[in-house]
Design a protein around this motif. Structure first.
Motif, PDB file in Angstrom:
ATOM      1  N   SER A 185       0.850  -1.185   0.000  1.00 13.85           N
ATOM      2  CA  SER A 185       0.000   0.000   0.000  1.00 13.85           C
ATOM      3  C   SER A 185       0.889   1.239   0.000  1.00 13.85           C
ATOM      4  O   SER A 185       1.898   1.291   0.714  1.00 13.85           O
ATOM      5  N   LEU A 186       0.513   2.228  -0.815  1.00 10.91           N
ATOM      6  CA  LEU A 186       1.244   3.491  -0.860  1.00 10.91           C
ATOM      7  C   LEU A 186       0.268   4.618  -0.545  1.00 10.91           C
ATOM      8  O   LEU A 186      -0.758   4.778  -1.216  1.00 10.91           O
ATOM      9  N   LEU A 187       0.576   5.385   0.511  1.00  7.85           N
ATOM     10  CA  LEU A 187      -0.277   6.477   0.975  1.00  7.85           C
ATOM     11  C   LEU A 187       0.462   7.802   0.852  1.00  7.85           C
ATOM     12  O   LEU A 187       1.698   7.836   0.793  1.00  7.85           O
ATOM     13  N   TYR A 188      -0.319   8.895   0.865  1.00  4.56           N
ATOM     14  CA  TYR A 188       0.265  10.239   0.779  1.00  4.56           C
ATOM     15  C   TYR A 188      -0.285  11.095   1.915  1.00  4.56           C
ATOM     16  O   TYR A 188      -1.486  11.064   2.209  1.00  4.56           O
ATOM     17  N   HIS A 189       0.620  11.858   2.567  1.00  2.00           N
ATOM     18  CA  HIS A 189       0.239  12.751   3.663  1.00  2.00           C
ATOM     19  C   HIS A 189       0.830  14.138   3.403  1.00  2.00           C
ATOM     20  O   HIS A 189       1.872  14.266   2.754  1.00  2.00           O
ATOM     21  N   LYS A 190       0.176  15.144   3.963  1.00  2.00           N
ATOM     22  CA  LYS A 190       0.687  16.506   3.794  1.00  2.00           C
ATOM     23  C   LYS A 190       2.034  16.689   4.485  1.00  2.00           C
ATOM     24  O   LYS A 190       2.924  17.353   3.977  1.00  2.00           O
ATOM     25  N   ASP A 191       2.167  16.120   5.697  1.00  2.00           N
ATOM     26  CA  ASP A 191       3.426  16.243   6.426  1.00  2.00           C
ATOM     27  C   ASP A 191       3.491  15.139   7.476  1.00  2.00           C
ATOM     28  O   ASP A 191       2.542  14.376   7.666  1.00  2.00           O
ATOM     29  N   ARG A 192       4.606  15.076   8.206  1.00  2.00           N
ATOM     30  CA  ARG A 192       4.817  13.992   9.164  1.00  2.00           C
ATOM     31  C   ARG A 192       3.880  14.099  10.365  1.00  2.00           C
ATOM     32  O   ARG A 192       3.454  13.080  10.924  1.00  2.00           O
ATOM     33  N   ASP A 193       3.542  15.329  10.776  1.00  2.00           N
ATOM     34  CA  ASP A 193       2.620  15.488  11.903  1.00  2.00           C
ATOM     35  C   ASP A 193       1.265  14.868  11.583  1.00  2.00           C
ATOM     36  O   ASP A 193       0.633  14.234  12.434  1.00  2.00           O
ATOM     37  N   GLN A 194       0.828  15.054  10.331  1.00  2.00           N
ATOM     38  CA  GLN A 194      -0.471  14.489   9.946  1.00  2.00           C
ATOM     39  C   GLN A 194      -0.428  12.966   9.967  1.00  2.00           C
ATOM     40  O   GLN A 194      -1.426  12.318  10.267  1.00  2.00           O
TER      41      GLN A 194
END
Length: 710
Positions: free
Chosen positions: A659-668
């Protein structure tokens, strides 16, 4: 003119062979790619050897750059085989599968040596009641950190083969476990008769006849040469022969003579003092011939030091005083150029020995030498996509040192099957005055089922009588439909050596990505880790899209043969970049995956690659849990799903899911997973947050500047 036809129905192969009675012709005896009478796949990219043994014909094949080795349809590589022909008009059958019969899980790409050898003495030197003829096969298995050489001996009475692991060890320092020749020799001092076998770079080993053993050969514990304190050879020994009652072998640009006795020792009788390419080998085809300048035997060989080889035929004559004199006979490159009327830039000859036959007209012993060559001009005569001449040429050497050139199945023309190189020659054991010739050389190009064997009357092969072209075998392709389906993706992870991560990224940015596109290797994203231990931070991760598994195989082969890419790899700044072999896994995208909809063009986000490994066999449960319970929570907690995949091939470690996911930043990232865990824990159903702990790896990544996905 009376015609008779024979039609063979075997599996999906249909062979139509016509004979014009009274009119000699070439005949195709074997065309790889069919199911034999026992249900075994008879294939191969190359025929390595042909041997007549006890009234039958045997052939060793190989699977270099063949789909059944590179992308096996059933998950296990198809190893080299020995094929058997029981009668002249019969069909070749698989007699030995080296991969299925070694009992150790080893895989062998090529049938490196196949010989019928005769022992007359036991291991103490005593005379046997009757000579014992054994059909012996040797092959090398090379893996990531080591290699091995195995020998099989045919039990003719029970029609099976006995395997023996002769030697194994490290491949550090470029050591290659690749046997190339074997020869029986009786020590003139001790009277002991031995079978000498080259193992590749490790050296020469010997064995004696022992009736008490299932395989009849007892191999020595230690190498004969070089011994323990002397290390290994720089290049592979390619030939072993006997001349004037002495044993000789070649390695690189040198020829060694065995000095019999206890202990035996070796002396160098020729050293051409020139650097040699280990893939080409240097001195090739070492063979004993009549000395044209006096008594005894000379050594005949081809000198092929590297990529600019002219395949110069040389002869080493005994001088009568314990020494030798060296003589040039002919350049194969010049012969080929004159024959074709075109510039020839490279030739490679004598894959095996210079094959001796007796001319039926004159009674003299002549020698046949197979070769291949690159041509400049007359592109219609090339094997498409290469500079190699598409036909199969060979030279006939006569006792007066004259040479004539000939071709398998007559002159090559567009539309004829590509043959490239005749590697093996053998007189027919069927009392029909014929000769069998087999070959092809993959030369790093896709060569699925390109192994071939032709047969012709000896006078046709020697050019004394014109023979008609063969009527070629027609057959259906047995390529697995699974390999043709797509599209699919490939995840690759490279681990850079210490201090080389920047150079690895530079190679991809400045060269690799552009050359990928030239060969239809479509990169979707390039990433590097954002944290973790130093070793894991030195990784580079990328994702490719392929039209099918077979397209991936074809495009990778074309990429690896790209001349610009070869020049890139030769640059000092790009050598020694990797700490270990790249990891690669082919992936089938799940129907609900959103990769086709994703278009992230703004840099700055964090990607999360999650690899789930489940070794309890709960494949369906894992995928159902992911799709039904985990995915619906992604968007709720601000995660953006890039893609989801299952492996194309079953992984050795158990069921996996990617699975490959995307986040705005590490805190999120941290906030999202905390919320997701709370939601899962609040569910009353018997689920299985346990699946969250099955992942074997989680890598947080950032996209590189040249990545399509930012």
């Amino acid at each position: 003119m009376i015609l008779s036809c024979r039609i063979l129905f075997t599996g999906s192969a249909i062979a139509l062979v016509s004979f014009a009675l009274g009119e000699p012709r070439w005949r195709q005896s074997y065309d790889a790619g069919y199911i034999d009478q026992s249900g075994a796949y008879a294939g191969g990219s190359e025929i390595m050897h042909l041997v007549a043994h006890k009234g039958k014909m045997y052939a060793a094949n190989g699977y270099w750059v063949d789909a059944r080795w590179v992308i096996p349809p059933e998950g296990r590589k198809q190893s080299a085989q020995v094929l058997r022909l029981d009668q002249a008009d019969g069909e070749w059958q698989v007699d030995l599968d080296t991969g299925k019969t070694n009992g150790m899980g080893l895989e062998y790409m090529k049938g490196n040596v196949l010989k019928s050898v005769t022992f007359t003495r036991d291991r103490s030197g005593g005379l046997l009641v009757q000579p014992r003829r054994l059909l012996v096969m040797a092959a090398g298995a090379n893996f990531e950190k080591g290699g091995a050489v195995s020998v099989w001996v045919r039990d003719d009475e029970n029609e099976n083969w006995v395997h023996n692991l002769v030697r194994h060890g490290s491949s550090a320092g470029g050591i290659r476990w690749v046997p190339r020749d074997m020869e029986v020799h009786r020590d003139k001092v001790t009277g002991v008769e031995r079978l000498f076998l080259s193992l590749g770079n490790p050296g020469i080993i010997s064995g004696t006849y022992d009736e008490s053993l299932p395989g009849k050969i007892r191999w020595e514990r230690h190498l004969e040469h070089p011994f323990l304190s002397e290390g290994s050879f720089r290049t592979r020994p390619l030939g072993i022969t006997r001349a004037n009652n002495s044993l000789f072998f070649s390695e690189g640009g040198a020829i060694y003579q065995r000095v019999d006795g206890v202990p035996a020792r070796y002396r160098v009788v020729l050293d051409l003092h020139e650097d040699t390419d280990t893939d080409v080998g240097g001195i090739r085809g070492l063979s004993a011939v009549r000395n044209p300048r006096g008594g005894g035997e000379s050594l005949l060989f081809i000198w092929a030091p590297g990529a600019r080889s002219a395949s110069q035929v040389k002869r080493l004559d005994p001088d009568g005083r314990g020494g030798f004199t060296l003589h040039d006979e002919v350049s194969i490159l010049d012969l080929m150029s004159r024959k074709l009327g075109v510039e020839v830039s490279y030739t490679l000859g004598a894959h095996n020995m210079m094959y001796p036959v007796v001319d039926p007209g004159t009674g003299e012993t002549i020698h046949i030498v197979g070769f291949q060559g690159n041509i400049r001009g007359k592109n219609e005569l090339r094997w498409k996509g290469s500079a190699l001449y598409g036909g199969a040429m060979y030279a006939v050497r006569r006792g007066d040192l004259s040479y004539t050139l000939h071709e398998i199945n007559n002159e090559y023309k567009p539309g004829k099957p590509v043959l490239v190189s005749p590697r093996a020659f053998c007189l027919s054991p069927f009392s029909d005055n014929g000769i069998y010739i087999g070959g092809h050389d993959a030369s790093r190009k896709i060569s699925d089922d390109m192994a071939w064997i032709f047969e012709a009357p000896l006078e046709v092969a020697l050019g004394q009588t014109k023979g008609r072209d063969a009527e070629l075998i027609e057959k259906e392709s047995l390529r697995s439909p699974r390999l043709m389906n797509g599209p699919l993706h490939e995840l690759r992870i490279y681990s850079a050596a210490e201090g080389r991560h920047g150079d690895l990224i530079k190679r991809f940015k400045d060269h690799t990505d552009r050359i990928f596109r030239r060969h239809k290797l479509e990169a979707l994203g390039y990433w590097i880790p954002t944290g973790g231990p130093a070793k894991k931070r030195r990784r580079l991760v990328y994702l490719l899209r392929h039209e099918s598994r077979y397209d991936a195989y074809r495009n990778w082969v074309n990429f690896s043969n790209d001349r610009e890419w070869e020049r890139v790899l030769d640059k000092p700044e790009f050598q020694g970049l990797l700490a270990k072999k790249p990891e690669s896994v082919f992936l089938n995208e799940k129907p609900y995956s959103r990769l086709r909809e994703v278009a992230i063009k703004q840099p700055g986000g964090i990607y999360e690659l999650r690899i789930y490994a489940e070794d309890r066999g709960e494949t369906t449960a894992l995928e159902n849990w992911f799709e039904g319970q985990l995915r619906p929570l992604f968007s709720k907690h601000g995660m953006r799903e890039i893609g989801s995949w299952a492996p194309f091939d079953k992984p050795s470690s158990g069921t996996s899911f990617f699975s490959l996911l995307y986040h705005k930043d590490r805190d999120q990232v941290e906030a999202a997973w905390k919320g997701l865990h709370r939601d899962l824990s609040s569910k009353q159903e018997a689920v299985n947050e346990d699946f969250l702990s099955t992942q074997s790896d989680v890598i947080f990544l950032r996209a590189l500047g040249f990545s399509p996905l930012k």
